[in-house]
Design a protein around this motif. Sequence first.
Motif, PDB file in Angstrom:
ATOM      1  N   CYS A  65       0.815  -1.218   0.000  1.00  0.00           N
ATOM      2  CA  CYS A  65       0.000   0.000   0.000  1.00  0.00           C
ATOM      3  C   CYS A  65       0.850   1.269   0.000  1.00  0.00           C
ATOM      4  O   CYS A  65       0.304   2.383  -0.072  1.00  0.00           O
ATOM      5  CB  CYS A  65      -0.937   0.017   1.200  1.00  0.00           C
ATOM      6  SG  CYS A  65      -0.105   0.005   2.819  1.00  0.00           S
ATOM      7  N   LEU A  66       2.180   1.150   0.070  1.00  0.00           N
ATOM      8  CA  LEU A  66       3.036   2.340  -0.025  1.00  0.00           C
ATOM      9  C   LEU A  66       2.837   3.067  -1.354  1.00  0.00           C
ATOM     10  O   LEU A  66       3.265   4.203  -1.511  1.00  0.00           O
ATOM     11  CB  LEU A  66       4.507   1.942   0.146  1.00  0.00           C
ATOM     12  CG  LEU A  66       4.935   1.543   1.566  1.00  0.00           C
ATOM     13  CD1 LEU A  66       6.385   1.063   1.574  1.00  0.00           C
ATOM     14  CD2 LEU A  66       4.784   2.713   2.538  1.00  0.00           C
ATOM     15  N   ARG A  67       2.183   2.387  -2.293  1.00  0.00           N
ATOM     16  CA  ARG A  67       1.865   3.038  -3.565  1.00  0.00           C
ATOM     17  C   ARG A  67       0.962   4.251  -3.364  1.00  0.00           C
ATOM     18  O   ARG A  67       0.882   5.138  -4.223  1.00  0.00           O
ATOM     19  CB  ARG A  67       1.169   2.047  -4.497  1.00  0.00           C
ATOM     20  CG  ARG A  67      -0.224   1.652  -4.024  1.00  0.00           C
ATOM     21  CD  ARG A  67      -0.899   0.671  -4.973  1.00  0.00           C
ATOM     22  NE  ARG A  67      -2.259   0.369  -4.555  1.00  0.00           N
ATOM     23  CZ  ARG A  67      -2.576  -0.562  -3.651  1.00  0.00           C
ATOM     24  NH1 ARG A  67      -1.613  -1.264  -3.069  1.00  0.00           N
ATOM     25  NH2 ARG A  67      -3.839  -0.790  -3.345  1.00  0.00           N
ATOM     26  N   ASN A  68       0.272   4.318  -2.217  1.00  0.00           N
ATOM     27  CA  ASN A  68      -0.644   5.430  -1.946  1.00  0.00           C
ATOM     28  C   ASN A  68       0.078   6.737  -1.659  1.00  0.00           C
ATOM     29  O   ASN A  68      -0.535   7.807  -1.651  1.00  0.00           O
ATOM     30  CB  ASN A  68      -1.541   5.091  -0.751  1.00  0.00           C
ATOM     31  CG  ASN A  68      -2.451   3.902  -1.026  1.00  0.00           C
ATOM     32  OD1 ASN A  68      -2.806   3.645  -2.180  1.00  0.00           O
ATOM     33  ND2 ASN A  68      -2.813   3.182   0.024  1.00  0.00           N
ATOM     34  N   ILE A  69       1.368   6.653  -1.392  1.00  0.00           N
ATOM     35  CA  ILE A  69       2.125   7.867  -1.072  1.00  0.00           C
ATOM     36  C   ILE A  69       2.449   8.568  -2.389  1.00  0.00           C
ATOM     37  O   ILE A  69       3.477   8.316  -3.024  1.00  0.00           O
ATOM     38  CB  ILE A  69       3.402   7.522  -0.279  1.00  0.00           C
ATOM     39  CG1 ILE A  69       3.016   6.800   1.014  1.00  0.00           C
ATOM     40  CG2 ILE A  69       4.193   8.784   0.038  1.00  0.00           C
ATOM     41  CD1 ILE A  69       4.197   6.358   1.861  1.00  0.00           C
ATOM     42  N   THR A  70       1.568   9.417  -2.794  1.00  0.00           N
ATOM     43  CA  THR A  70       1.682  10.069  -4.105  1.00  0.00           C
ATOM     44  C   THR A  70       2.502  11.348  -4.074  1.00  0.00           C
ATOM     45  O   THR A  70       2.792  11.944  -5.099  1.00  0.00           O
ATOM     46  CB  THR A  70       0.277  10.385  -4.660  1.00  0.00           C
ATOM     47  OG1 THR A  70      -0.436  11.167  -3.702  1.00  0.00           O
ATOM     48  CG2 THR A  70      -0.482   9.092  -4.927  1.00  0.00           C
ATOM     49  N   GLY A  71       2.863  11.796  -2.866  1.00  0.00           N
ATOM     50  CA  GLY A  71       3.683  13.002  -2.779  1.00  0.00           C
ATOM     51  C   GLY A  71       2.839  14.255  -2.628  1.00  0.00           C
ATOM     52  O   GLY A  71       1.621  14.251  -2.789  1.00  0.00           O
ATOM     53  N   PRO A  72       3.516  15.365  -2.331  1.00  0.00           N
ATOM     54  CA  PRO A  72       2.804  16.625  -2.047  1.00  0.00           C
ATOM     55  C   PRO A  72       2.137  17.206  -3.280  1.00  0.00           C
ATOM     56  O   PRO A  72       2.651  17.108  -4.396  1.00  0.00           O
ATOM     57  CB  PRO A  72       3.912  17.553  -1.534  1.00  0.00           C
ATOM     58  CG  PRO A  72       5.176  17.004  -2.120  1.00  0.00           C
ATOM     59  CD  PRO A  72       4.976  15.530  -2.194  1.00  0.00           C
TER      60      PRO A  72
END
Length: 595
Positions: free
Chosen positions: A457-464
């Motif tokens: 689920c780290l794929r959810n970290i799309t950035g600012p």
Amino acid sequence: MFDGKLFECFNKLSSLTLFDISSNRFTGVILPSVIANLKSLKYIDFSHNKFEGSFSFSSFSSNKNLEVVAFINENDTLTVETEEPIGWTPMFRLKVLILSNCNLNRQKGSVVPGFLLHQNELQELDMSHNSLKGQFPNWLIKNNTMLEVLSLRNNSFGGKFSLAFYTNRNTQKLDVSDNDIIGDIPRDIQKYLPHITRLNLSRNSLHGVIPSSVGDLSLLEHLDLSHNALSGEVPIELFTNLPNLEILKLSNNTFHGEVLSRNLNWYNIDRLHLDSNSFTGKIGSETSDEIIAITSTGRISLLDISNNLFTGLVPVWISDLPYMRELVIRNNSLGGSFSCGTAPFTFLDISKNYFSGPIPSCLNFQGLKHLHLSSNKFTGPIPGSFWNLSNALTLDIGDNHLSGRIPEFLGELSNLRILILRKNNFSNSIPNELCKLTNASLIDLSNNFLSGSIPSCLRNITGPSYKVFMRTTEFNPSAVESVYSSVLESWYIRKPKNEALQTQDEVMFTTKTLSLPYKGDILDIMSGLDLSCNKLTGEIPEELGLLSQIRVLNLSHNMLSGPIPKNLSNLANIESLDLSVGALVSVLCLYSVTL
């Protein structure tokens, strides 16, 4: 939001006295014919537009009523020329002239405008950010005995800083920062600037000591001597004789001595910058009278003593200062425990010291945006009170002796952009809750004892999606803004500009085996995930190929196995990818990835 070119028909307004089109989006070349017929013009402001080409200041030559000209440029496509035609003589007598960032006389060698030789009624002159060359123009101040504000910031003026030419005592604000001025600070400075309130000599090549006579500038409010080659001890008069001093900035020099060990009358100071020097000794004293006076009447909101040689304990009253928002004591030799208190910190950096024991859990976390506790000797788990860091953008507690699990509630800190937990003794698995940090740009969990698989689920970290690490606006003591209050009353009044003075955030992050500092607005575009040097097992999740914004991905020194996912070829922005020292059995070509 007006745009387009200026209509030439403006030149029909022959009775116009005030012409203000500032803060719009006008473009194109300013035609001289727009100005030439405005014979009644007194006030003109073309600032903050998108003009281009070359504008000849001689277009104003016949406007004999002209008093105020403001032209603050925001791009590099405009050049203001004042030396053509050669020998033109102005009919006006200006009171305010602001030509900032205008590429002044770029084709003529960036010289000081010659028409100023004919001006002797100036009250405010701003020619900052123009790369002007030559010796410091002493004659500007000598010719204009009513000059109150002078800003020559960010040019290339050289020579010594001498005040022997002063024949007036009206100067209140002087900014000659960011030049190539050499020599000492004049020892008799109080004779020539008796009414100075804001003095900025920073970012030059001044050397020698601060003369004690600076303490005789009784009206001084802001003093910036940072980024020079000044040395010696700081005169006690700076802390005892200046009742109006609010901002004192001595950063990046070679001062020494026990500057904070003395009994100081610094209760009126709002911002004190002593960072990057060689100061020694303890911070303040522990006398009851001093503690009561500072905590009850102290106004200080920022104290930066980082990168010095301070020792001992941090006084308990530091954490109880009622207005203290930014405390930066990074990289000293301070130790012991850090006291709890009620200070409304927004920026707290006590990293690179010798603080020990549990992380203080009773600080006022409500307003904290940047918390740096790294490179100390803190022990124990992450305190549950960190749940209150709801406004935090940066949480850096790396390089300590912390242990236990990574708390799941860290995933609830939705505003978090930077999470640094490296080089501790954290164990167990990476909590899936960290995947909720969708705005995060840097996550470093390296050099711990984390086990289990990498959460897909780290794929959810799309950035600012928006910027928060704004570049700090440097202290500018002469920053004023000229505006008219009424056409029928005063033509201009002065008011201070609102300037951001917040501390720049800075974190260390490893890229291509190098631990590098990332500071300021670069943090808005830097993106990385470091899970190296743990005990992670299993395969690399294919979903990591969806981290399209990521620049650094380090999964090395784990016990990962299986194939390298082909999806990693989708990491279009990757600059450093490290999968070394593991149990990976198959390597696929990482298409379009440059390592």
